[in-house]
Every structure is written in structure tokens, then in C-alpha cells.
Design an enzyme around this catalytic site. Sequence first.
Site, PDB file in Angstrom:
ATOM      1  N   ARG A   1      39.118  42.997  48.184  1.00  0.00           N
ATOM      2  CA  ARG A   1      37.748  43.497  48.226  1.00  0.00           C
ATOM      3  C   ARG A   1      36.754  42.503  47.644  1.00  0.00           C
ATOM      4  NH1 ARG A   1      37.079  49.144  45.870  1.00  0.00           N
ATOM      5  NH2 ARG A   1      35.163  48.966  47.053  1.00  0.00           N
ATOM      6  N   CYS A   2      37.266  41.413  47.061  1.00  0.00           N
ATOM      7  CA  CYS A   2      36.419  40.410  46.400  1.00  0.00           C
ATOM      8  C   CYS A   2      36.179  39.230  47.337  1.00  0.00           C
ATOM      9  CB  CYS A   2      37.115  39.939  45.121  1.00  0.00           C
ATOM     10  SG  CYS A   2      36.327  38.523  44.330  1.00  0.00           S
ATOM     11  N   GLY A   3      34.929  38.922  47.597  1.00  0.00           N
ATOM     12  CA  GLY A   3      34.582  37.807  48.475  1.00  0.00           C
ATOM     13  C   GLY A   3      35.073  36.472  47.948  1.00  0.00           C
TER      14      GLY A   3
ATOM     15  N   ARG B   1      38.791  36.329  48.645  1.00  0.00           N
ATOM     16  CA  ARG B   1      39.050  36.129  50.083  1.00  0.00           C
ATOM     17  C   ARG B   1      38.757  34.689  50.493  1.00  0.00           C
ATOM     18  NH1 ARG B   1      36.120  40.927  50.461  1.00  0.00           N
ATOM     19  NH2 ARG B   1      34.393  39.791  51.413  1.00  0.00           N
TER      20      ARG B   1
END
Length: 112
Positions: free
Chosen positions: A9-11, A14
Site C-alpha cells: 500500500r506504500c508508494g 512499490r
Amino acid sequence: MSTIYHNPRCGTSRNTLARLEEAGHKVTVIEYLKTPLDKEGLRKLIADANLSVKDAVRAKESLYSELGLETATDEQLLEAMAAHPILMNRPFVITKKGTRLCRPKEIVEEIL
């Protein structure tokens, strides 16, 4: 072989994973919220990254304040991160060249 302690969920997490794959690394992805580290695992990861425990905790996470961790000792922070993995900063990456907390994501370049 590389390892990333990842939150999908963390940019930043990712993007770091994508950079590892782009660089040709075979990556073991550990979703640390589903498979949290114990206190000793956290201690080793943080030491390998040459960080202080305070550098590895997400102080902006609301739970940090709710638990009153502002004046916590390193041992108390490690216990809190082991019990509540959302408090661990991310992503941590391990390659044969070292361990880093890749925040910002460009830090991963140091260990590619």
C-alpha cells in the site's frame, strides 16, 4: 538475491521493489505486516542498516502517539514495533551490498 520488507500500500515501497526488479534482482518480498519480525529480527535489521531504533520507527504513525512512544527507550520501541509492525518504517532492503531503509526510494541505488 535481494529481500525487501514491503508494504504494497506504500508508494515508496512499490517504487523501490520496481527498481530492484528493473535492476535485475531476484527479490524475496516479505510483507512485514503479514509476517512481522520479532524483536531480535528488528534489532539485527536496524543494526545492519546502521540506523538507530528511532530512525527505524514511523513516528508519524498515529499509533506511535497513542502508545506514548515519544519518550520510549530503544527496547520499548523494539517491543512496540514487534507487537505493532505498522510502526516499522519501510521499505528495508537487503542485497549482497548491504542493508538500507530505502526512504527516499533513491537510497536503494547505494546497494544495487
